[in-house]
Design an enzyme around this catalytic site. Structure first.
Site, PDB file in Angstrom:
ATOM      1  N   HIS A  95     -53.349 -13.763 -40.234  1.00 11.84           N
ATOM      2  CA  HIS A  95     -53.912 -14.871 -41.009  1.00 11.84           C
ATOM      3  C   HIS A  95     -53.156 -16.176 -40.781  1.00 11.84           C
ATOM      4  CE1 HIS A  95     -50.677 -13.673 -43.898  1.00 11.84           C
ATOM      5  NE2 HIS A  95     -50.668 -14.967 -44.175  1.00 11.84           N
ATOM      6  N   ASP A 126     -53.587  -7.188 -40.125  1.00 11.15           N
ATOM      7  CA  ASP A 126     -52.990  -8.495 -40.395  1.00 11.15           C
ATOM      8  C   ASP A 126     -51.731  -8.717 -39.572  1.00 11.15           C
ATOM      9  OD1 ASP A 126     -52.821 -10.995 -41.430  1.00 11.15           O
ATOM     10  OD2 ASP A 126     -51.978 -10.410 -43.349  1.00 11.15           O
ATOM     11  N   SER A 204     -44.972 -15.941 -44.520  1.00  9.37           N
ATOM     12  CA  SER A 204     -45.837 -14.932 -43.907  1.00  9.37           C
ATOM     13  C   SER A 204     -45.500 -14.780 -42.434  1.00  9.37           C
ATOM     14  CB  SER A 204     -47.306 -15.322 -44.072  1.00  9.37           C
ATOM     15  OG  SER A 204     -47.660 -15.351 -45.431  1.00  9.37           O
TER      16      SER A 204
END
Length: 636
Positions: A95, A126, A204
């Site tokens: 993402h 992911d 992230s």
């Protein structure tokens, strides 16, 4: 005595502290005071393997699929791992680099931003792998080692480049829970680590380290509720699978480069089964389960799943997976007294792995061997992976294939959206069954009517597309997918011209709709075909739409129109063969060349035609002379 002794001891500590302050003040004036905070050596090495990811992305607009959103810039984190003895790659979250047009990396403590390319995207996991062609980037880069699954209450340190700020961010916490969850809405469930260290925006893709300095997982999400300091980490077992998948795909990288195709990740393994718990005693007795048998009942078998190929049927009881017993609530043991969902035993394995299943059918235990593979989905989940903003516009009616990104764009569950356009939003609650529906054919899509571009030709139909009705048929022909709809609409055999006088095949365009959930209630929309053809150019011009269908449907559209060019040229040839021979008043056209013949042969064909016409004239004169002679002899 004790009181006086404590008093003297306190005075001594105060004097030592004051002397320390004086010494520090002198060192500060001399410039010899070391202001650096002592950092663990393993932590310093780990920071050297971390990078900050700068992404420029352009996301598609599913509400207006012929356009895109404005260009945006975002940041994330990543770290270097060893893929093989000679190859290093950067691991980050998918993402972070989604819809990226440009990716650049900055090393920890560096200034230069190196251009990177996306090597592999694992959407439902992911995870993404990045590569850099510049050799200067890899100098003095020490990769991190992937560790094992940490236990509860073990320490973890999350590294990354949180937003805002340019420097690295270090947060410390513990592993508070090990569970299973879907990384992407509607995808397969995988193992996940819950930590109490903060995973902020920008962290992230960064590593989560254990006490030994090895990577325990990849930070990818934080809790969106009211609780604080709850983050989620992808375990290293999932990272290992993605790295191994990339290694197996590297063998075909030369062929992919020749064909100008990117390496495509196949997905996570899925049996294609739906299960029901067996906790009720009456239900267990009805299924002929003994007291020492535990498992779950299979209530759905996907036709295209590997479970159906292995012979699993609805009503079977799944007892164990690879000799690991499945409990009546669908859980399996993980470590000691920890239990997680049984689905992770399937999704955590690589494609092509063979597993053994023990099932109970009519009270008889059976052993089945299954070769794992991904499950094709009727409703795609991820943009750029199995979903795309494809569209077809017919008389102002906009059709798209149903997908999770489309539902997310049209849904009303966005709390940040405070506009008043709630009538055009879609309630996802009545579409829950559609999201889990199975695909019966690989080419099948759910074609839905998303919106209408108002025009006189479609007057009176404005309020019929608010709940995404599903297009079942066009003029009585069942619609398979969007490309098939474009073919039925005639986009493969005509061009949009204002002076096009080709008569339409059907006088009306009759669309048969049902609800997206497949209910029986139908809606019929009828549009005049000639008016639709005349208004199509104006509809596209007013909304600044380049084409009546998206460019990605072109190759698929050719699939449905392949037999058309073969049948059309044969019809005039058969008619010319059945025509009678021409008389003297009509010229002979049977020997004329076809219109697609090269221009170099035109002179030779003209000469041959002239010779043939002269020979026919001579024959006609001879026949006339013979007839006159016969008449004179008969008269005599």
């Amino acid at each position: 005595m004790n009181y006086k002794y404590k008093k003297k001891k306190i005075k001594k500590k105060i004097s030592d502290f004051s002397q320390g302050l004086k010494m520090a003040h002198k060192q500060n004036k001399a410039g010899t005071l070391d202001r650096a905070i002592p950092v663990n050596e393993s932590l310093e090495r780990a920071l050297g393997a971390c990078v900050k990811v700068y992404v420029t992305c352009v996301e598609p607009d599913y509400t207006q699929p012929w356009s895109v959103f404005l260009e945006e810039e975002c940041t994330g984190s990543g770290f270097v791992v060893r893929l093989s003895e000679e190859k290093l790659v950067i691991v980050t979250n998918q993402h972070v680099v989604a819809s990226a047009t440009e990716i650049r990396l900055r090393k920890y403590g560096g200034v230069q931003k190196y251009r990177a390319m996306l090597a592999l995207s694992a959407h439902t996991a992911d995870l993404a792998l990045l590569d850099v062609e510049d050799a200067n980037f890899w100098k003095d880069m020490a990769p991190l080692k992937l560790g094992a699954l940490p236990r509860l209450y073990e320490n973890v340190v999350c590294l990354g480049f949180s937003f805002p700020g340019e420097n690295a961010c270090v947060t410390r916490g513990i592993v508070s829970r090990v569970d299973t969850m879907s990384y992407v809405r509607g995808a397969e469930e995988l193992l996940v680590l819950q930590v109490d260290s903060a995973v902020n925006s920008g962290n992230s893709g960064g590593p989560a380290l254990d006490d030994s300095g090895c990577v325990a997982g990849v930070a990818f999400s934080s809790y969106a509720g009211s609780a604080d300091n709850i983050g989620y980490v992808i375990p290293t077992a999932i990272v290992h699978n993605v790295l191994n998948d990339y290694l197996s795909l590297l063998s075909t990288i030369h062929q992919a480069a020749k064909k100008k195709k990117k390496l495509r990740w196949a997905g996570l393994c899925n049996l294609g089964l739906g299960v029901q718990t067996c906790e009720n005693p009456a239900f267990r007795k009805r299924k002929q389960m003994s007291l020492d048998q535990t498992g779950v009942c299979i209530n759905r078998v996907a036709r295209l799943g590997c479970g159906h190929a292995a012979g699993i049927c609805v009503g079977d009881i799944l007892l164990s997976i690879d000799s690991i017993a499945v409990a009546n609530d669908g859980t399996v043991p993980l470590r000691n007294s920890e239990r997680v969902g049984c689905e992770h035993l399937i999704s955590s394995k690589r494609i092509g792995t063979q597993i053994s299943l023990q099932i109970l059918r009519d009270g008889i235990p059976l052993n089945l061997h299954v070769t794992l593979s991904p499950l094709p989905r009727l409703v795609p989940l991820c943009d750029g992976f199995d979903a795309a903003p494809s569209y077809v516009i017919i008389a102002g009616l906009v059709f798209m294939s149903l997908s999770a990104p489309l539902l997310s764009a049209l849904s009303d569950d966005d709390d940040d959206d405070d506009d008043d356009d709630t009538e055009n939003k879609v309630d996802l609650r009545y579409l829950a069954d559609v999201l889990d529906a199975d695909k019966a054919d690989p080419e099948t899509q759910i074609v839905v009517w998303t919106q209408i571009i108002s025009h006189d030709v479609n007057h009176g139909y404005n309020g019929l597309c608010r709940r995404l009705p599903r297009l079942r048929a066009l003029n009585g022909t069942p619609v398979i997918n969007l490309a098939h709809l474009a073919f039925l609409a005639g986009f493969g055999s005509r061009k949009l011209k204002s002076n096009d006088t080709t008569p339409p095949q059907n006088e009306f365009l009759e669309f048969d709709f049902i609800s997206a959930t497949g209910c029986a209630n139908t809606t019929v929309v009828v549009i005049d075909t000639k008016l639709a053809l005349a208004a199509e150019k104006d509809i596209l011009r007013r909304s600044k739409i380049p084409e009546p269908f998206s460019y990605d449907l072109g190759p698929l559209l050719r699939k449905y129109q392949l037999p058309l060019p073969k049948e059309e040229p044969e019809q005039p040839e058969e008619k010319t063969e059945q025509q009678p021979a021409p008389n003297h008043s009509t010229p002979d056209t049977t020997d004329q060349p076809p219109p697609d013949q090269p221009s170099d042969n035109k002179k030779t064909t003209k000469k041959n035609n002239r010779k043939k016409s002269r020979s026919r004239r001579n024959q006609n004169q001879n026949n006339n002379n013979n007839n006159n002679n016969n008449e004179e002899s008969a008269h005599a």
